[in-house]
Scaffold this motif. Structure first.
Motif, PDB file in Angstrom:
ATOM      1  N   ARG A  83     -57.605   9.918   5.916  1.00  0.00           N
ATOM      2  CA  ARG A  83     -57.775   8.361   5.382  1.00  0.00           C
ATOM      3  C   ARG A  83     -55.933   7.632   5.462  1.00  0.00           C
ATOM      4  O   ARG A  83     -55.727   6.713   5.953  1.00  0.00           O
ATOM      5  N   LEU A  84     -55.293   8.906   5.034  1.00  0.00           N
ATOM      6  CA  LEU A  84     -53.381   8.287   5.058  1.00  0.00           C
ATOM      7  C   LEU A  84     -53.360   8.081   6.498  1.00  0.00           C
ATOM      8  O   LEU A  84     -52.685   7.014   6.529  1.00  0.00           O
ATOM      9  N   SER A  85     -54.088   8.757   7.122  1.00  0.00           N
ATOM     10  CA  SER A  85     -53.637   8.754   8.577  1.00  0.00           C
ATOM     11  C   SER A  85     -53.874   6.494   9.542  1.00  0.00           C
ATOM     12  O   SER A  85     -53.518   6.316  10.319  1.00  0.00           O
ATOM     13  N   LEU A  86     -54.836   6.273   8.517  1.00  0.00           N
ATOM     14  CA  LEU A  86     -55.157   4.671   9.122  1.00  0.00           C
ATOM     15  C   LEU A  86     -53.207   4.049   8.549  1.00  0.00           C
ATOM     16  O   LEU A  86     -53.484   2.461   9.421  1.00  0.00           O
ATOM     17  N   LEU A  87     -52.701   4.982   7.805  1.00  0.00           N
ATOM     18  CA  LEU A  87     -50.987   4.144   7.273  1.00  0.00           C
ATOM     19  C   LEU A  87     -50.557   3.916   9.353  1.00  0.00           C
ATOM     20  O   LEU A  87     -49.515   2.937   9.120  1.00  0.00           O
ATOM     21  N   LYS A  88     -50.872   4.222  10.376  1.00  0.00           N
ATOM     22  CA  LYS A  88     -50.095   4.417  11.384  1.00  0.00           C
ATOM     23  C   LYS A  88     -50.381   3.033  11.825  1.00  0.00           C
ATOM     24  O   LYS A  88     -50.054   3.120  12.871  1.00  0.00           O
ATOM     25  N   TRP A  89     -51.249   1.961  11.593  1.00  0.00           N
ATOM     26  CA  TRP A  89     -51.236   0.742  11.790  1.00  0.00           C
ATOM     27  C   TRP A  89     -50.437  -0.667  11.439  1.00  0.00           C
ATOM     28  O   TRP A  89     -49.892  -0.851  11.419  1.00  0.00           O
ATOM     29  N   LEU A  90     -49.803   0.365  10.494  1.00  0.00           N
ATOM     30  CA  LEU A  90     -48.261   0.052   9.448  1.00  0.00           C
ATOM     31  C   LEU A  90     -46.944   0.021  10.514  1.00  0.00           C
ATOM     32  O   LEU A  90     -46.800   1.148  11.644  1.00  0.00           O
ATOM     33  N   PRO A  91     -46.164  -0.575  10.978  1.00  0.00           N
ATOM     34  CA  PRO A  91     -44.827  -0.886  11.662  1.00  0.00           C
ATOM     35  C   PRO A  91     -44.101   0.361  10.877  1.00  0.00           C
ATOM     36  O   PRO A  91     -44.482   1.211  10.422  1.00  0.00           O
ATOM     37  N   LYS A  92     -43.945   1.570  12.066  1.00  0.00           N
ATOM     38  CA  LYS A  92     -42.629   2.985  12.014  1.00  0.00           C
ATOM     39  C   LYS A  92     -42.035   2.268  11.448  1.00  0.00           C
ATOM     40  O   LYS A  92     -41.443   3.860  10.591  1.00  0.00           O
ATOM     41  N   GLN A  93     -41.477   1.521  11.381  1.00  0.00           N
ATOM     42  CA  GLN A  93     -39.909   1.384  10.871  1.00  0.00           C
ATOM     43  C   GLN A  93     -40.708   1.283   9.497  1.00  0.00           C
ATOM     44  O   GLN A  93     -40.119   1.555   8.818  1.00  0.00           O
ATOM     45  N   VAL A  94     -41.327   0.694   8.853  1.00  0.00           N
ATOM     46  CA  VAL A  94     -41.696   0.436   7.538  1.00  0.00           C
ATOM     47  C   VAL A  94     -42.034   2.087   6.968  1.00  0.00           C
ATOM     48  O   VAL A  94     -41.647   2.698   6.371  1.00  0.00           O
ATOM     49  N   LEU A  95     -42.681   2.563   8.302  1.00  0.00           N
ATOM     50  CA  LEU A  95     -43.376   4.465   7.075  1.00  0.00           C
ATOM     51  C   LEU A  95     -42.140   4.844   6.770  1.00  0.00           C
ATOM     52  O   LEU A  95     -42.138   5.679   6.200  1.00  0.00           O
ATOM     53  N   ASP A  96     -41.161   5.158   8.057  1.00  0.00           N
ATOM     54  CA  ASP A  96     -40.104   6.008   8.352  1.00  0.00           C
ATOM     55  C   ASP A  96     -38.962   5.875   7.233  1.00  0.00           C
ATOM     56  O   ASP A  96     -38.355   6.066   6.555  1.00  0.00           O
ATOM     57  N   VAL A  97     -39.313   4.001   6.416  1.00  0.00           N
ATOM     58  CA  VAL A  97     -37.612   4.431   5.481  1.00  0.00           C
ATOM     59  C   VAL A  97     -37.817   4.520   4.182  1.00  0.00           C
ATOM     60  O   VAL A  97     -37.752   5.628   3.773  1.00  0.00           O
ATOM     61  N   GLY A  98     -39.903   5.190   3.876  1.00  0.00           N
ATOM     62  CA  GLY A  98     -40.275   5.385   3.087  1.00  0.00           C
ATOM     63  C   GLY A  98     -40.232   6.539   2.986  1.00  0.00           C
ATOM     64  O   GLY A  98     -39.633   7.752   2.126  1.00  0.00           O
TER      65      GLY A  98
END
Length: 131
Positions: A83-98
């Motif tokens: 279910r973590l793969s559902l985070l793909k709906w967040l902007p890549k820039q936000v995910l990459d900052v984390g």
């Protein structure tokens, strides 16, 4: 076809995550290689990745780095981790900052080894380019 995960072989956090993934790879779909290995160095050269601060995943001849790589790994796992793969709906820039925050601080927080881990004989089949 296996999903190949290239990781920093001297990073304690990275090694811990690899061990965690091996325990949860119920479909035997994951293979691993340290970025410090000959194969890992070729992948770094091919992708133009200058350092060891990004995990690299290759699946179906596609290369993924940073948060994209993490999401691909999540897709390979069973629930609830898938279910973590559902985070793909967040902007890549936000995910990459984390991702970058963790990558930039991982060795300071979790430490590092002097050399890459050596898999046990029964796990050696899951590691590529390990002598």
């Amino acid at each position: 076809m296996k999903t190949v995960i290239f990781f920093d072989g001297v990073c304690n956090l990275c090694n811990g995550i690899v061990q965690w993934l091996i325990e949860r790879d119920h479909h035997d779909s994951l293979r691993f290689a340290p970025l410090q290995s000959d194969l890992g160095q070729r992948v770094l050269d091919d992708t133009g990745t200058p350092d060891l601060d990004s995990i690299i995943v290759i699946r179906d001849k596609q290369r993924y780095v940073k948060s994209d790589a993490v999401l691909i790994i999540a897709e390979e796992l069973d629930r609830p981790y898938q279910r973590l793969s559902l985070l793909k709906w967040l902007p890549k820039q936000v995910l990459d900052v984390g991702y970058d925050f963790i990558a930039n601080n991982r060795k300071r927080i979790f430490g590092e080894r002097e050399s890459c881990m050596m898999p046990t004989p029964d796990l050696k089949r899951k590691f590529l380019d390990v002598k």
